[in-house]
Motif scaffolding. Structure first.
Motif, mmCIF file in Angstrom:
data_model
loop_
_atom_site.group_PDB
_atom_site.id
_atom_site.type_symbol
_atom_site.label_atom_id
_atom_site.label_comp_id
_atom_site.label_asym_id
_atom_site.label_seq_id
_atom_site.Cartn_x
_atom_site.Cartn_y
_atom_site.Cartn_z
ATOM 1 N N LEU A 15 0.866 -1.173 0.000
ATOM 2 C CA LEU A 15 0.000 0.000 0.000
ATOM 3 C C LEU A 15 0.902 1.222 0.000
ATOM 4 C CD1 LEU A 15 -2.570 -1.154 2.722
ATOM 5 C CD2 LEU A 15 -2.656 -1.510 0.253
ATOM 6 N N VAL A 16 0.866 1.966 -1.088
ATOM 7 C CA VAL A 16 1.855 3.018 -1.315
ATOM 8 C C VAL A 16 1.263 4.384 -1.015
ATOM 9 C CG1 VAL A 16 3.058 1.644 -3.037
ATOM 10 C CG2 VAL A 16 1.222 3.180 -3.755
ATOM 11 N N GLY A 31 -11.728 -5.254 9.213
ATOM 12 C CA GLY A 31 -10.710 -5.462 8.191
ATOM 13 C C GLY A 31 -11.074 -4.849 6.857
ATOM 14 N N SER A 32 -11.953 -3.858 6.870
ATOM 15 C CA SER A 32 -12.374 -3.238 5.613
ATOM 16 C C SER A 32 -11.608 -1.959 5.293
ATOM 17 C CB SER A 32 -13.873 -2.924 5.655
ATOM 18 O OG SER A 32 -14.175 -2.060 6.741
ATOM 19 N N PHE A 48 -10.427 -1.370 1.383
ATOM 20 C CA PHE A 48 -10.186 -2.595 0.627
ATOM 21 C C PHE A 48 -11.342 -2.929 -0.311
ATOM 22 C CE2 PHE A 48 -7.411 -3.359 4.395
ATOM 23 C CZ PHE A 48 -6.214 -3.437 3.704
ATOM 24 N N GLY A 49 -12.516 -2.356 -0.043
ATOM 25 C CA GLY A 49 -13.635 -2.618 -0.934
ATOM 26 C C GLY A 49 -13.455 -2.030 -2.313
ATOM 27 N N GLY A 50 -12.743 -0.902 -2.421
ATOM 28 C CA GLY A 50 -12.517 -0.282 -3.719
ATOM 29 C C GLY A 50 -11.063 -0.170 -4.099
ATOM 30 N N LEU A 51 -10.175 -0.785 -3.334
ATOM 31 C CA LEU A 51 -8.741 -0.694 -3.595
ATOM 32 C C LEU A 51 -8.365 -1.463 -4.853
ATOM 33 C CD1 LEU A 51 -5.978 0.322 -2.535
ATOM 34 C CD2 LEU A 51 -5.808 -1.811 -1.255
ATOM 35 N N LYS A 52 -7.507 -0.853 -5.684
ATOM 36 C CA LYS A 52 -7.011 -1.492 -6.896
ATOM 37 C C LYS A 52 -5.611 -2.047 -6.661
ATOM 38 C CE LYS A 52 -10.715 0.037 -8.929
ATOM 39 N NZ LYS A 52 -11.837 -0.834 -9.288
ATOM 40 N N SER A 53 -5.109 -2.704 -7.675
ATOM 41 C CA SER A 53 -3.799 -3.349 -7.548
ATOM 42 C C SER A 53 -2.651 -2.345 -7.504
ATOM 43 C CB SER A 53 -3.575 -4.323 -8.708
ATOM 44 O OG SER A 53 -3.661 -3.647 -9.952
ATOM 45 N N ASP A 54 -2.919 -1.057 -7.797
ATOM 46 C CA ASP A 54 -1.849 -0.074 -7.693
ATOM 47 C C ASP A 54 -1.578 0.338 -6.249
ATOM 48 O OD1 ASP A 54 -4.169 1.285 -7.240
ATOM 49 O OD2 ASP A 54 -3.950 2.706 -8.889
ATOM 50 N N LEU A 375 -6.217 -9.522 -0.463
ATOM 51 C CA LEU A 375 -6.449 -10.656 -1.361
ATOM 52 C C LEU A 375 -7.354 -10.246 -2.522
ATOM 53 C CD1 LEU A 375 -6.212 -13.705 -1.979
ATOM 54 C CD2 LEU A 375 -8.175 -14.059 -0.486
ATOM 55 N N MET A 376 -8.391 -9.467 -2.246
ATOM 56 C CA MET A 376 -9.296 -9.022 -3.293
ATOM 57 C C MET A 376 -8.715 -7.850 -4.077
ATOM 58 S SD MET A 376 -11.700 -11.176 -2.845
ATOM 59 C CE MET A 376 -12.907 -10.488 -3.964
ATOM 60 N N ALA A 377 -8.018 -6.955 -3.399
ATOM 61 C CA ALA A 377 -7.490 -5.767 -4.071
ATOM 62 C C ALA A 377 -6.391 -6.104 -5.062
ATOM 63 C CB ALA A 377 -6.961 -4.786 -3.024
#
Length: 525
Positions: A15-16, A31-32, A48-54, A375-377
Motif C-alpha cells: 500500500l503506497v 478489516g475493511s 479494501f472494498g474499492g482498492l485497486k492493484s496499484d 487478497l481481493m485488491a
C-alpha cells in the motif's frame, strides 16, 4: 501443545503513498479499512472494498504540520479513529478522514500536571478503548497518561506513574487490555507499570486546590477530571534505563504482556508474577522509538520488527515462538520494519516499513488462508484512463476564431488536401515580411518598422496619423521651419511688457574683433 497456525506470508501487497517510514498502522475490526501514518507527517486511508492493484489510498492528509505520526487507533465500532502525533494534541477523525475534534492542550506553566486539562509536551503513544467507543488513552513526554472522553473532547482521568525518585520521566508507550480493565505503561527509566481501571478509577483532582476568588471564577473552568498515581503492579528495570520502551501489548487472554525496548530486546511477562520476565529475546535491532510487537491470533507466536543497521542492510518482520521467544522465521522488508499488526478476522499481516527515502504498508497474505482485504485488491486492475481524458495540468486549447497564423487544426478527421493548401497560403500572408531582420539588422533599429510589416494595431494607427515616419527620411531644417510662426508668437508673450517703453526693439550690435582691427592698422603702415 498443538502446532501454531501457519503464517499467511505466501504473497505480499504494498500500500503506497508515504515518502518516509510508516510508523503507525492499524486496520479496523472488520478489516475493511486501514489507516497508516509516518514520519512524512501524513496519514493515508485505504478502503479494501474499492482498492485497486496499484495500492493507492483514497484519502491522505497532514495531521499537524511538522510532527510525525506516532500512533493510530480505531474505535471499537469502526466509525472513527484517533491519530497521535509528536505534538501535544491528538486528533479524532471519522471513518472518511474528516476531523471531529482536537484534544485540548494543558498549561505548561502549572507545576503539578494533574491540574492541567491536557498534555503539555510531545505525545508518544495512544490507543482507543477496546469496548467503549467514547474513551481513549494517550501518553506523553510530560510523564503522564490521560484518559479522554473523545465524544465530548474532554479529559476524564490523569494518571501519573510512581517514580523511584522525584522528577519527570517520559511515558513512551501505553496499552489497554483486551477487556479494557487494565492499563499498561512503559517508562523511559525502564519501568513497566499497570493500573486496574475497573469501577471508580482515581479521585477528584480538585481536592486540595486553593479556591478561586469569586471575581475570577468565570475565568476559570472547574476541574471535573479525576487523578490517579499508585499503580497496581510495577516491574522495575524491565528494560535498560534511559532507553525507550517502544511498545507494550496484552495477550487476548489478559494473562501475559509483551514489551519491546530500544535496547534490542523483547520480553514476555506473566501478570500473575510480574517481578521477572518469563522469556527474553535479544539482538533485535531497534532504531525507532515506536517499534511495535503483537501476538498472533492464536497467541502461539509473537511478531515484531527490526530496523536496518545501515544503507546496505534492511530490516525484517521477525516471528518468534510465544513459549520460548526463539526465532521461528523472518521476512525482509524495504528499510526498517516499525509497526506490526496481525489482523485476526481476515488473517493478514500489516507491516509499516521504510526509511528516509520512502515508505509503504507491506501486506502479507495467503490465497488459501486469508480472506478479503489485500487478497481481493491485488486482483483488481487499476481503472483505465479514458481515451478522451484531458490532463488538467497540461491542457490543449484550440481557438477556431484565432488569426490564421496562431490557429491550430482541431483533432479528428484530416482536412482535404485542397483545404490544407488554402489554409497554408492564408497563414503565409500573415507571416513576418522579409526586411531589415532578414539582413541582420535588429527589428525596429534606426526607426525602421518592425518585422510585423505594420500589421500591429499601434503601428497602423500611427501610420494613419502621420506619426510613424523614419526621422532619417525627413529634412531637419524643414521640420524646424514648420514651427517658425509658433515660435514668434511664443516670443511675443515674453516681450509684451516692453511695448510701451521700447516700441522699437533694440538688439545688441555685433562688435568687430579688436585683435583684427589692430592687425589691420599695422598692415597699413
Amino acid at each position: 501443545m498443538a502446532d501454531p497456525a501457519p503464517l499467511p506470508v505466501a504473497r505480499q501487497f504494498d500500500l503506497v503513498g508515504h515518502s518516509k517510514a510508516v510508523t503507525a498502522v492499524e486496520a479496523d475490526h472488520n478489516g475493511s479499512r486501514l489507516v497508516a501514518g509516518g514520519n512524512d507527517y501524513m496519514v493515508h486511508l485505504w478502503d479494501f472494498g474499492g482498492l485497486k492493484s496499484d495500492g493507492k489510498s483514497f484519502r491522505s492528509f497532514e495531521v499537524t504540520e511538522g510532527h510525525p505520526v506516532v500512533a493510530v487507533s480505531w474505535s471499537p465500532t469502526g466509525d472513527a479513529f484517533m491519530v497521535v502525533t509528536s505534538y501535544s494534541q491528538p486528533k479524532v477523525y471519522n471513518r472518511d478522514g474528516k476531523e471531529l475534534g482536537e484534544l485540548p492542550k494543558g498549561d505548561m506553566y502549572i507545576r503539578d500536571l494533574k491540574n492541567t486539562k491536557g498534555h503539555v509536551t510531545n505525545c508518544t503513544g495512544g490507543c482507543w478503548h477496546p469496548t467503549d467507543r467514547t474513551t481513549a488513552l494517550t501518553c506523553s513526554e510530560d510523564g503522564t497518561l490521560r484518559v479522554w472522553d473523545v465524544m465530548e473532547i474532554t479529559q476524564k482521568t490523569v494518571v501519573k506513574p510512581q517514580l523511584a525518585k522525584p522528577g519527570r520521566v517520559s511515558v513512551t508507550s501505553c496499552a489497554y487490555s483486551a477487556d479494557g480493565r487494565l492499563i499498561a505503561a512503559g517508562l523511559q527509566d525502564g519501568t513497566i507499570q499497570l493500573w486496574d481501571v475497573r469501577g471508580k478509577f482515581g479521585h477528584s483532582a480538585a481536592v486540595g486546590l486553593v479556591p478561586v476568588p469569586k471575581a475570577q471564577q468565570p475565568l476559570f473552568g472547574k476541574q471535573t477530571w479525576t487523578y490517579s498515581s499508585a499503580p497496581g503492579q510495577i516491574a522495575r528495570n524491565a528494560h535498560a534505563a534511559g532507553s525507550d520502551i517502544t511498545c507494550v501489548r496484552f495477550s487476548l487472554s489478559v494473562q501475559n504482556l509483551l514489551s519491546r525496548g530500544e535496547d534490542g530486546s523483547i520480553k514476555l511477562w506473566d501478570l500473575r508474577k510480574f517481578k521477572q520476565p518469563l522469556r527474553t529475546a535479544d539482538g533485535l535491532t531497534c532504531n525507532y522509538h515506536n517499534t511495535q510487537c503483537c501476538f498472533s491470533p492464536d497467541e502461539k507466536q509473537v511478531l515484531t520488527g527490526t530496523s536496518a543497521e545501515g544503507k546496505d542492510s534492511s530490516g525484517a518482520l521477525v516471528v518468534l515462538s510465544a513459549d520460548t521467544l526463539e526465532k521461528v522465521g523472518e521476512v525482509e522488508v524495504d528499510g526498517s520494519a516499525v509497526s506490526v499488526q496481525w489482523h485476526p478476522r481476515i488473517n493478514q499481516i500489516f507491516v509499516g516499513c521504510g526509511g528516509r527515502t520512502g515508505g509503504c504498508v507491506r501486506t502479507f497474505y495467503d490465497s488459501k488462508l486469508s480472506s478479503k482485504g489485500a487478497l481481493m485488491a491485488a486482483s483488481r486492475a487499476p481503472r483505465a484512463t479514458a481515451a478522451d481524458f484531458v490532463r488538467l495540468d497540461q491542457p490543449k486549447i484550440y481557438a477556431p476564431n484565432a488569426l490564421p497564423m496562431y490557429r491550430e487544426d482541431m483533432p479528428g478527421k484530416p482536412l482535404p488536401k485542397k483545404r490544407r493548401k488554402e489554409l497554408e497560403e492564408e497563414r503565409n500572408k500573415y507571416q513576418p515580411q522579409k526586411g531589415s531582420a532578414a539582413r541582420g539588422v535588429a527589428v525596429g533599429a534606426g526607426g525602421q518598422l518592425g518585422a510585423s510589416g505594420g500589421t500591429l494595431l499601434t503601428q497602423h494607427v500611427l501610420k494613419q496619423q502621420g506619426g510613424l515616419v523614419n526621422p532619417k527620411d525627413e529634412d531637419a531644417r524643414a521640420m524646424f521651419l514648420r514651427h517658425a510662426d509658433k515660435a514668434s508668437d511664443e516670443f511675443e508673450r515674453f516681450t509684451a511688457a516692453y511695448r510701451a517703453t521700447q516700441p522699437q526693439r533694440i538688439y545688441q550690435q555685433e562688435e568687430d574683433d579688436e585683435e583684427g582691427e589692430e592687425g589691420g592698422g599695422g598692415g597699413g603702415q
